[in-house]
Design a protein around this motif. Structure first.
Motif, short mmCIF file in Angstrom:
data_model
loop_
_atom_site.label_atom_id
_atom_site.label_comp_id
_atom_site.label_asym_id
_atom_site.label_seq_id
_atom_site.Cartn_x
_atom_site.Cartn_y
_atom_site.Cartn_z
N ARG A 1 0.83 -1.21 0.00
CA ARG A 1 0.00 0.00 0.00
C ARG A 1 0.87 1.26 0.00
NH1 ARG A 1 -0.61 2.92 4.12
NH2 ARG A 1 -0.40 1.40 5.79
N LEU A 2 1.88 1.30 0.87
CA LEU A 2 2.72 2.49 0.97
C LEU A 2 3.56 2.68 -0.31
CD1 LEU A 2 3.89 4.92 2.41
CD2 LEU A 2 5.43 3.41 3.66
N LEU A 3 4.11 1.58 -0.84
CA LEU A 3 4.93 1.70 -2.05
C LEU A 3 4.09 2.22 -3.22
CD1 LEU A 3 7.13 -1.52 -1.72
CD2 LEU A 3 7.89 0.86 -1.43
N ALA A 4 2.83 1.79 -3.29
CA ALA A 4 1.94 2.30 -4.35
C ALA A 4 1.74 3.81 -4.17
CB ALA A 4 0.60 1.57 -4.31
N LEU B 1 13.28 12.20 3.36
CA LEU B 1 12.69 10.94 2.90
C LEU B 1 11.68 10.39 3.92
CD1 LEU B 1 15.89 9.21 1.59
CD2 LEU B 1 13.79 9.39 0.24
N LEU B 2 12.09 10.41 5.19
CA LEU B 2 11.21 9.89 6.24
C LEU B 2 9.93 10.70 6.28
CD1 LEU B 2 13.86 9.26 9.05
CD2 LEU B 2 12.65 7.50 7.75
N GLN B 3 10.08 12.01 6.13
CA GLN B 3 8.91 12.90 6.16
C GLN B 3 7.97 12.58 4.98
OE1 GLN B 3 10.16 16.79 7.27
NE2 GLN B 3 8.39 16.64 8.63
N GLU B 4 8.58 12.36 3.81
CA GLU B 4 7.79 12.05 2.61
C GLU B 4 7.02 10.73 2.80
OE1 GLU B 4 8.70 11.48 -2.15
OE2 GLU B 4 10.24 12.39 -0.89
N CYS B 5 7.68 9.75 3.39
CA CYS B 5 7.02 8.45 3.63
C CYS B 5 5.92 8.58 4.68
CB CYS B 5 8.03 7.40 4.06
SG CYS B 5 9.17 6.94 2.73
N LYS C 1 -0.13 8.56 5.58
CA LYS C 1 -1.38 9.15 6.10
C LYS C 1 -1.82 8.57 7.45
CE LYS C 1 -3.31 10.54 1.68
NZ LYS C 1 -3.65 9.93 0.40
N GLY C 2 -0.84 8.30 8.32
CA GLY C 2 -1.20 7.84 9.67
C GLY C 2 -1.76 6.44 9.76
N GLN C 3 -1.73 5.67 8.66
CA GLN C 3 -2.27 4.31 8.71
C GLN C 3 -1.28 3.37 9.41
OE1 GLN C 3 -4.60 3.21 4.98
NE2 GLN C 3 -3.25 4.83 4.22
N PRO C 4 -1.79 2.23 9.92
CA PRO C 4 -0.88 1.32 10.63
C PRO C 4 0.25 0.86 9.72
CG PRO C 4 -3.17 0.65 10.92
CD PRO C 4 -3.17 1.75 9.91
N ILE C 5 1.45 0.89 10.24
CA ILE C 5 2.62 0.38 9.51
C ILE C 5 3.71 0.17 10.54
CG2 ILE C 5 3.67 2.64 8.95
CD1 ILE C 5 3.98 1.18 6.02
N THR C 6 4.57 -0.82 10.35
CA THR C 6 5.63 -1.02 11.35
C THR C 6 6.80 -0.07 11.04
OG1 THR C 6 6.93 -2.72 10.18
CG2 THR C 6 5.06 -3.49 11.51
N PHE C 7 7.61 0.14 12.05
CA PHE C 7 8.80 0.98 11.92
C PHE C 7 9.71 0.46 10.80
CE2 PHE C 7 13.24 1.82 13.20
CZ PHE C 7 13.20 3.20 13.34
N PHE C 8 9.92 -0.87 10.77
CA PHE C 8 10.82 -1.44 9.76
C PHE C 8 10.25 -1.25 8.36
CE2 PHE C 8 12.73 -4.98 7.30
CZ PHE C 8 14.06 -4.60 7.42
N GLU C 9 8.93 -1.39 8.23
CA GLU C 9 8.31 -1.24 6.91
C GLU C 9 8.48 0.18 6.37
OE1 GLU C 9 4.87 -4.62 7.66
OE2 GLU C 9 4.40 -2.51 7.99
N ILE C 10 8.17 1.16 7.20
CA ILE C 10 8.19 2.54 6.68
C ILE C 10 9.63 2.99 6.43
CG2 ILE C 10 8.11 3.80 8.89
CD1 ILE C 10 5.95 5.64 7.48
N THR C 11 10.58 2.52 7.25
CA THR C 11 11.98 2.91 7.01
C THR C 11 12.55 2.15 5.81
OG1 THR C 11 12.67 1.37 8.76
CG2 THR C 11 12.47 3.68 9.38
N THR C 12 12.08 0.92 5.57
CA THR C 12 12.50 0.19 4.36
C THR C 12 11.96 0.91 3.12
OG1 THR C 12 12.56 -1.92 5.55
CG2 THR C 12 12.40 -2.04 3.16
N ALA C 13 10.72 1.37 3.19
CA ALA C 13 10.15 2.13 2.06
C ALA C 13 11.00 3.37 1.79
CB ALA C 13 8.71 2.50 2.36
N ALA C 14 11.45 4.04 2.86
CA ALA C 14 12.29 5.23 2.70
C ALA C 14 13.60 4.87 2.00
CB ALA C 14 12.57 5.87 4.06
#
Length: 423
Positions: free
Chosen positions: A28-31, A100-104, A109-122
């Protein structure tokens, strides 16, 4: 506190569970970010229980010696988060990481995501925007459902030795854990396989044959072994006669073999093979410390070492290394997480060490209390006591034996604190 640290703290709070294996949130986040994972330089994806980081460091050293620009993603970090993301060879700069972190964070949009997931996306976003020749991606946990497992067509996959660890997430048995690691194998993409227990290899082979992925397996398609005062690597293309790896320990010869098998697939030269084993840097893997306040506490005649291994296979590797070092009384300063197989970690070390002083890992909510670590050490036959911190433990050991070999061990988190505090 840097800007990125403040954002990292906020991201920690987005999802109450630290680890929750699923790829839905990641997709979802990568999309939302425009699919950076489809836009990366050729990916080498690395899973396994032990040796992932060392193997990745050696592949990177070999590629860079050939003039390649290499992105690299690794975890956890030791001293600061920036170590996890290398852009074309250099650690990511603070303003770039914060942006990058701010952009991710905004895209999520405040949806559930783990720390590792969002930092991997970054990290994937950073890699997609910087030109490079290769992307090295190290799996965080497992493989099949790990946040890094979003690359449809990597150039290569690599599976380092699999052993039992993280059973609460990956399964209780070796075949179950191997199945999670083998989840990174992709259709028709070559997979390099380091030394494996038979039960793990069987699972990996079955998975690969179902996907017609060519396997290059240790002991079948390539081998690495000590030879006089160096090592040899051999496969169908011929033999490389090489110096010993710069990273210390017999297990590093097998990690080097895995890295060399990957480099061979990528067309590496003899000079790149030498660079892979002689230039790789990977802190807290039987690292000898040479300066800083802890060295002063140990005194001029003692040796001070640091290792971040934390499971029985990691302890086995340390014990083998200790057995090959010039004889000295070895004393451990040990701090562990409460999620680990503590007695299993202590058992291989017992014959090699004279005593252990247990400490809590500073500022770590999941630390095992020092008293529990000491009890586990005694159960394994190691005389043990506790201290308030590493400096106190080192001073106590060095006062009793100025020529001691002191090894700080038990957790990468402890190793990171030590590297930070010791400058």
């Amino acid at each position: 506190m840097s800007h990125s640290d403040a954002i990292l703290d906020r991201l920690m709070a987005l999802h109450p569970k630290i680890i929750d294996l699923s790829l839905d949130r990641m997709h979802r986040l990568l999309a939302a970010l425009g699919h950076p994972e489809r836009n990366l330089p050729p990916v080498i994806h690395i899973a396994g229980t032990n040796g992932k980081g060392s193997t990745q460091a050696m592949i990177r050293a070999g590629l860079e010696a050939g003039g390649a620009r290499v992105h690299a993603y690794t975890s956890p970090h030791l001293a600061r988060f920036h170590e996890r993301i290398r852009l074309a060879g250099d650690l990511i700069a603070e303003p770039d990481l914060a942006a990058l972190l701010q952009e991710c964070e905004t895209a999520n949009k405040g949806q559930p995501i783990t720390f590792f997931e969002i930092t991997t996306a970054a990290a994937l976003l950073a890699f997609s925007r910087s030109p490079a020749d290769y992307t090295l991606l190290e799996v965080g946990l497992g493989g099949r459902l790990d946040a890094t497992n979003v690359i449809d067509r990597p150039r290569l996959t690599v599976i380092t030795p699999v052993s039992i660890d993280h059973t609460q997430y990956l399964g209780e048995t070796l075949p179950e854990i191997a199945a999670e690691k083998a989840g990174i194998i992709k259709p028709r993409v070559p997979c390099i396989v380091g030394p494996q227990p038979d039960a793990a290899l069987q699972v990996i082979e079955t998975r690969a044959s179902g996907l017609t992925a060519p396997l290059l397996v240790h002991g079948q398609h390539w081998m690495a072994a000590p030879d006089r005062d160096g090592m040899i690597y051999q496969d169908d293309h011929g033999l490389w006669d090489l110096p010993l790896p710069k990273l210390i320990g017999a297990h590093q010869i097998q990690n080097a073999g895995t890295a060399l098998a990957a480099l061979r697939q990528l067309g590496a030269t003899d000079a790149q093979a030498v660079a892979a084993v002689t230039r790789a840097e990977w802190p807290a893997r039987m690292q000898r410390l040479g300066h800083g306040p802890l060295i002063r506490a140990a005194g001029p005649q003692a040796e001070l070492w640091l290792d971040g291994g934390h499971n029985p296979a990691g302890a086995e590797a340390v014990a083998q290394t200790l057995a090959t070092l010039p004889p000295r009384q070895t004393h451990l300063v040990c701090g562990m997480l409460n999620t680990k197989d503590i007695t299993g970690y202590m058992r291989p070390l017992a014959p090699q060490v004279a005593s252990l002083i247990a400490i809590d890992i500073p500022e770590e909510p999941n630390t095992l209390p020092a008293t529990d670590t000491a009890t586990a050490a005694r159960t394994a036959g190691i005389p043990a006591s506790t201290a308030a911190n590493a400096a106190e433990a080192i001073t106590r050991i060095a006062t009793a034996d100025p020529h001691a070999r002191i090894l700080i061990c038990g957790s990468l988190y402890l190793a990171g604190r030590v590297l930070r505090d010791n400058g």
